[in-house]
Design an enzyme around this catalytic site. Structure first.
Site, PDB file in Angstrom:
ATOM      1  N   ARG A 120      -2.474 -98.443 -12.586  1.00 48.71           N
ATOM      2  CA  ARG A 120      -2.699 -96.989 -12.578  1.00 48.71           C
ATOM      3  C   ARG A 120      -3.691 -96.535 -11.510  1.00 48.71           C
ATOM      4  NH1 ARG A 120      -2.718 -98.535 -17.736  1.00 48.71           N
ATOM      5  NH2 ARG A 120      -0.846 -97.996 -18.914  1.00 48.71           N
ATOM      6  N   LYS A 142      -1.999 -88.726   1.290  1.00 51.13           N
ATOM      7  CA  LYS A 142      -0.586 -88.802   0.885  1.00 51.13           C
ATOM      8  C   LYS A 142      -0.087 -90.216   1.080  1.00 51.13           C
ATOM      9  CE  LYS A 142       1.191 -84.259   2.255  1.00 51.13           C
ATOM     10  NZ  LYS A 142       2.204 -83.655   3.157  1.00 51.13           N
ATOM     11  N   GLU A 184       1.655 -85.852  18.053  1.00 48.16           N
ATOM     12  CA  GLU A 184       0.943 -85.242  16.917  1.00 48.16           C
ATOM     13  C   GLU A 184      -0.381 -84.616  17.368  1.00 48.16           C
ATOM     14  OE1 GLU A 184       2.357 -84.759  14.145  1.00 48.16           O
ATOM     15  OE2 GLU A 184       3.658 -86.453  13.630  1.00 48.16           O
ATOM     16  N   LYS A 228      -7.658 -82.438  11.430  1.00 52.48           N
ATOM     17  CA  LYS A 228      -6.844 -82.653  10.229  1.00 52.48           C
ATOM     18  C   LYS A 228      -7.739 -82.778   8.994  1.00 52.48           C
ATOM     19  CE  LYS A 228      -3.150 -84.914   7.854  1.00 52.48           C
ATOM     20  NZ  LYS A 228      -2.024 -85.837   7.790  1.00 52.48           N
ATOM     21  N   GLU A 238      -1.636 -78.899   0.145  1.00 47.11           N
ATOM     22  CA  GLU A 238      -0.730 -78.267   1.093  1.00 47.11           C
ATOM     23  C   GLU A 238      -0.085 -76.995   0.564  1.00 47.11           C
ATOM     24  OE1 GLU A 238       1.890 -81.126   2.855  1.00 47.11           O
ATOM     25  OE2 GLU A 238       2.651 -79.688   4.310  1.00 47.11           O
ATOM     26  N   ARG A 242      -3.020 -76.263   5.351  1.00 46.76           N
ATOM     27  CA  ARG A 242      -2.532 -77.597   5.740  1.00 46.76           C
ATOM     28  C   ARG A 242      -1.089 -77.529   6.244  1.00 46.76           C
ATOM     29  NH1 ARG A 242      -3.060 -83.366   2.323  1.00 46.76           N
ATOM     30  NH2 ARG A 242      -1.970 -84.635   3.844  1.00 46.76           N
ATOM     31  N   ASN A 246       2.657 -78.765   9.934  1.00 52.44           N
ATOM     32  CA  ASN A 246       4.108 -78.970  10.001  1.00 52.44           C
ATOM     33  C   ASN A 246       4.718 -78.323  11.236  1.00 52.44           C
ATOM     34  OD1 ASN A 246       4.290 -80.469   7.633  1.00 52.44           O
ATOM     35  ND2 ASN A 246       4.241 -78.609   6.402  1.00 52.44           N
ATOM     36  N   HIS A 249       7.864 -79.581  12.921  1.00 51.13           N
ATOM     37  CA  HIS A 249       8.434 -80.570  12.012  1.00 51.13           C
ATOM     38  C   HIS A 249       9.691 -80.101  11.285  1.00 51.13           C
ATOM     39  CE1 HIS A 249       4.923 -82.860  12.954  1.00 51.13           C
ATOM     40  NE2 HIS A 249       5.218 -83.813  12.096  1.00 51.13           N
ATOM     41  N   HIS A 253      12.093 -82.948  11.703  1.00 49.95           N
ATOM     42  CA  HIS A 253      12.571 -83.734  10.558  1.00 49.95           C
ATOM     43  C   HIS A 253      14.081 -83.693  10.443  1.00 49.95           C
ATOM     44  CE1 HIS A 253       8.544 -83.684   8.197  1.00 49.95           C
ATOM     45  NE2 HIS A 253       8.726 -84.841   8.813  1.00 49.95           N
ATOM     46  N   HIS A 266       9.434 -90.589  15.653  1.00 51.41           N
ATOM     47  CA  HIS A 266       8.998 -89.354  15.008  1.00 51.41           C
ATOM     48  C   HIS A 266       8.399 -88.396  16.041  1.00 51.41           C
ATOM     49  CE1 HIS A 266       7.397 -86.668  11.994  1.00 51.41           C
ATOM     50  NE2 HIS A 266       6.176 -86.844  12.476  1.00 51.41           N
TER      51      HIS A 266
HETATM   52  N1  LIG Z   1       0.783 -90.253   4.778  1.00 61.71           N
HETATM   53  C1  LIG Z   1       0.868 -89.322   5.691  1.00 61.71           C
HETATM   54  O1  LIG Z   1       0.259 -88.261   5.602  1.00 61.71           O
HETATM   55  C2  LIG Z   1       1.733 -89.573   6.895  1.00 61.71           C
HETATM   56  C3  LIG Z   1       1.648 -88.726   7.991  1.00 61.71           C
HETATM   57  C4  LIG Z   1       2.419 -89.017   9.117  1.00 61.71           C
HETATM   58  C5  LIG Z   1       3.257 -90.116   9.105  1.00 61.71           C
HETATM   59  N2  LIG Z   1       3.331 -90.907   8.010  1.00 61.71           N
HETATM   60  C6  LIG Z   1       4.207 -92.083   7.970  1.00 61.71           C
HETATM   61  O2  LIG Z   1       3.794 -92.988   8.967  1.00 61.71           O
HETATM   62  C7  LIG Z   1       4.895 -93.813   9.328  1.00 61.71           C
HETATM   63  C8  LIG Z   1       4.897 -94.023  10.818  1.00 61.71           C
HETATM   64  O3  LIG Z   1       3.716 -94.655  11.196  1.00 61.71           O
HETATM   65  P1  LIG Z   1       3.527 -95.318  12.632  1.00 61.71           P
HETATM   66  O4  LIG Z   1       4.059 -94.414  13.661  1.00 61.71           O
HETATM   67  O5  LIG Z   1       2.120 -95.753  12.693  1.00 61.71           O
HETATM   68  O6  LIG Z   1       4.559 -96.528  12.590  1.00 61.71           O
HETATM   69  P2  LIG Z   1       4.441 -98.060  12.148  1.00 61.71           P
HETATM   70  O7  LIG Z   1       3.462 -98.273  11.091  1.00 61.71           O
HETATM   71  O8  LIG Z   1       5.830 -98.504  11.914  1.00 61.71           O
HETATM   72  O9  LIG Z   1       3.918 -98.765  13.489  1.00 61.71           O
HETATM   73  C9  LIG Z   1       4.722 -98.738  14.628  1.00 61.71           C
HETATM   74  C10 LIG Z   1       4.862-100.129  15.259  1.00 61.71           C
HETATM   75  O10 LIG Z   1       3.644-100.464  15.917  1.00 61.71           O
HETATM   76  C11 LIG Z   1       3.211-101.759  15.533  1.00 61.71           C
HETATM   77  N3  LIG Z   1       1.760-101.730  15.629  1.00 61.71           N
HETATM   78  C12 LIG Z   1       0.896-101.103  14.815  1.00 61.71           C
HETATM   79  N4  LIG Z   1      -0.348-101.183  15.292  1.00 61.71           N
HETATM   80  C13 LIG Z   1      -0.285-101.897  16.429  1.00 61.71           C
HETATM   81  C14 LIG Z   1      -1.246-102.288  17.391  1.00 61.71           C
HETATM   82  N5  LIG Z   1      -2.520-101.931  17.287  1.00 61.71           N
HETATM   83  N6  LIG Z   1      -0.823-103.027  18.438  1.00 61.71           N
HETATM   84  C15 LIG Z   1       0.490-103.356  18.584  1.00 61.71           C
HETATM   85  N7  LIG Z   1       1.441-102.985  17.710  1.00 61.71           N
HETATM   86  C16 LIG Z   1       1.053-102.254  16.657  1.00 61.71           C
HETATM   87  C17 LIG Z   1       3.780-101.976  14.176  1.00 61.71           C
HETATM   88  O11 LIG Z   1       3.933-103.322  13.899  1.00 61.71           O
HETATM   89  C18 LIG Z   1       5.118-101.246  14.270  1.00 61.71           C
HETATM   90  O12 LIG Z   1       6.070-102.098  14.812  1.00 61.71           O
HETATM   91  C19 LIG Z   1       6.136 -93.126   8.803  1.00 61.71           C
HETATM   92  O13 LIG Z   1       6.653 -93.859   7.719  1.00 61.71           O
HETATM   93  C20 LIG Z   1       5.628 -91.784   8.320  1.00 61.71           C
HETATM   94  O14 LIG Z   1       6.340 -91.285   7.210  1.00 61.71           O
HETATM   95  C21 LIG Z   1       2.572 -90.659   6.912  1.00 61.71           C
HETATM   96 ZN   LIG Z   2       4.473 -85.781  12.051  1.00 59.21          ZN
END
Ligand SMILES: NC(=O)c1ccc[n+]([C@@H]2O[C@H](COP(=O)([O-])OP(=O)(O)OC[C@H]3O[C@@H](n4cnc5c(N)ncnc54)[C@H](O)[C@@H]3O)[C@@H](O)[C@H]2O)c1
Ligand SMILES: [Zn+2]
Length: 364
Positions: A120, A142, A184, A228, A238, A242, A246, A249, A253, A266
């Site tokens: 939990r 999130k 972003e 942010k 949100e 906040r 978007n 987006h 999206h 993305h």
């Molecule tokens: N929680 C939130 O508020 C929020 C906001 C925006 C995005 N997201 C989520 O984030 C995700 C995307 O995240 P991302 O773009 O970081 O992608 P990711 O986590 O898939 O990383 C991208 C790639 O980079 C590699 N990598 C990571 N750090 C590295 C480093 N320092 N050196 C070399 N390689 C590295 C990873 O292995 C991966 O292959 C999506 O699932 C999205 O939904 C969440």
């Molecule tokens: Zn985004």
């Protein structure tokens, strides 16, 4: 740089700097954490960055347990969460132990989801290693996994106890991932900070190539993350400001959804979505033509995404319509009144949705 985020489930700090991972053990001790630490990371990040983390945790006698997932969005699933729950149970983890998410947004979202649900809710610390995760995903609490019917559909608000943002990790980041995060940052600048936008105009290519010092990254990441952090502190759930984040987006999206998330990152989808939002803002008479032109000029400097079979405009409009239904019939479309000043427009007429889709597709 140290930022504070306010949250109804406990305030937390975001520490931004170079080389922070090698001191993460004492950072966790400083937070009063005890028990053990499970370090969730993906295989690519593990090979590059887990050594200093495990070493530092061992030095502080946290007896770290490394847990690895496969890199990529495909790991944000119930079965990946199930594997992690299983490993935590086998290792005898309880709710007083800590989870550390070392990686990009995928690792953060999945590990955060596991932390939110295991016993939990257990404490977790996030150490984001992509630019996108450092300026966006790691702030706001999130956490989520994907469902076969849509991204991020199953999740929670479960903020970490601390975010440790080591900008040194950006040195090993692939270039396309850097541009992904820059999209972003541009978005955040456009809705909130004209000064930051001007700075991006001065140095976008150098940032994209990664040809800047750690100190510059600390400033830039600290600034974008700080914007942010402020919005999220004012509006965690949100319902108000906040939503500005978007920007770009709605169409972004929709594009990702119809293309199956494969051909476009993305950030690339968001750049196209920002083109839409600029066109709409200009047509509504909210954004002056010269300002709109300035934004387009910056977006033109992003690398063109690799070519792929283009989705139909009807499909994109359909997804936007579906999105609108899921939000109680209101499309909360974010427009610009000026560079650095976003606003939420609640009633976008259908002809402007067409314009939005055309503006994105026209750039492909
Ligand atoms: N929680 C939130 O508020 C929020 C906001 C925006 C995005 N997201 C989520 O984030 C995700 C995307 O995240 P991302 O773009 O970081 O992608 P990711 O986590 O898939 O990383 C991208 C790639 O980079 C590699 N990598 C990571 N750090 C590295 C480093 N320092 N050196 C070399 N390689 C590295 C990873 O292995 C991966 O292959 C999506 O699932 C999205 O939904 C969440
Ligand atoms: Zn985004």
């Amino acid at each position: 740089v140290r930022l504070e985020v306010r949250s109804r489930s406990g305030d937390y700090a975001v520490e931004v700097g170079a080389g922070l991972l090698s001191g993460i053990g004492s950072t966790l001790r400083g937070l009063g954490l005890e028990g053990r630490v499970a370090v969730v990371t993906d295989r690519q990040v593990a090979a590059l960055w887990s050594a200093p983390v495990l070493e530092s945790l061992s030095e502080e006698r946290f007896a770290p347990v490394p847990l690895q997932i496969a890199p990529g969005e495909g790991s944000k699933t119930l079965s990946a969460a199930d594997l992690l729950w299983g490993r935590l149970i086998e290792e005898g983890f309880g709710r007083t132990d800590t989870l550390l998410a070392l990686g990009g947004g995928v690792v953060g979202d999945l590990a955060g989801f596991v932390a939110a649900t295991f016993h939990r809710g257990m404490r977790w610390v996030q150490a984001p290693t992509t630019l996108l995760a450092q300026v966006d995903a790691s702030i706001g609490g999130k956490v989520a996994i994907d469902h076969r019917l849509g991204k991020n559909l199953v999740g929670a608000f479960h903020p970490p106890v601390q975010v440790v943002t080591d900008v040194s990790t950006l040195r090993t980041l692939p270039e396309r991932e850097r541009w992904n995060g820059l999209a972003e940052i541009v978005k955040t600048a456009l809705v909130l900070d004209a000064g930051l936008f001007a700075e991006l105009e001065r140095s976008l290519e150098a940032l994209g190539r990664g040809a800047v010092e750690d100190g510059r990254w600390t400033d830039l990441v600290g600034r974008a993350a700080g914007l942010k952090a402020k919005l999220v502190s004012e509006d965690e759930l949100e319902r108000g400001p906040r939503m500005l984040l978007n920007f770009g987006h709605t169409v972004g999206h929709a594009l990702e959804s119809v293309t199956g998330h494969e051909p476009l990152t993305h950030g690339e989808a968001v750049v196209l979505g920002m083109r839409s939002a600029v066109a709409v803002s200009e047509r509504l008479g909210r954004l002056r033509p010269d300002a709109a032109q300035r934004v387009r000029a910056l977006l033109d400097r992003f690398p063109q995404p690799p070519s792929f079979p283009h989705p139909s405009r009807d499909n994109i409009r359909e997804v936007i319509g579906h999105d609108k239904k899921a939000r109680g019939g209101q499309l909360r479309y974010v427009v610009l009144d000026d560079i650095g000043r976003g606003a939420v427009d609640l009633a976008l007429p259908p002809d402007l949705i067409n314009l939005a889709v055309d503006a994105a597709m026209g750039a492909l």
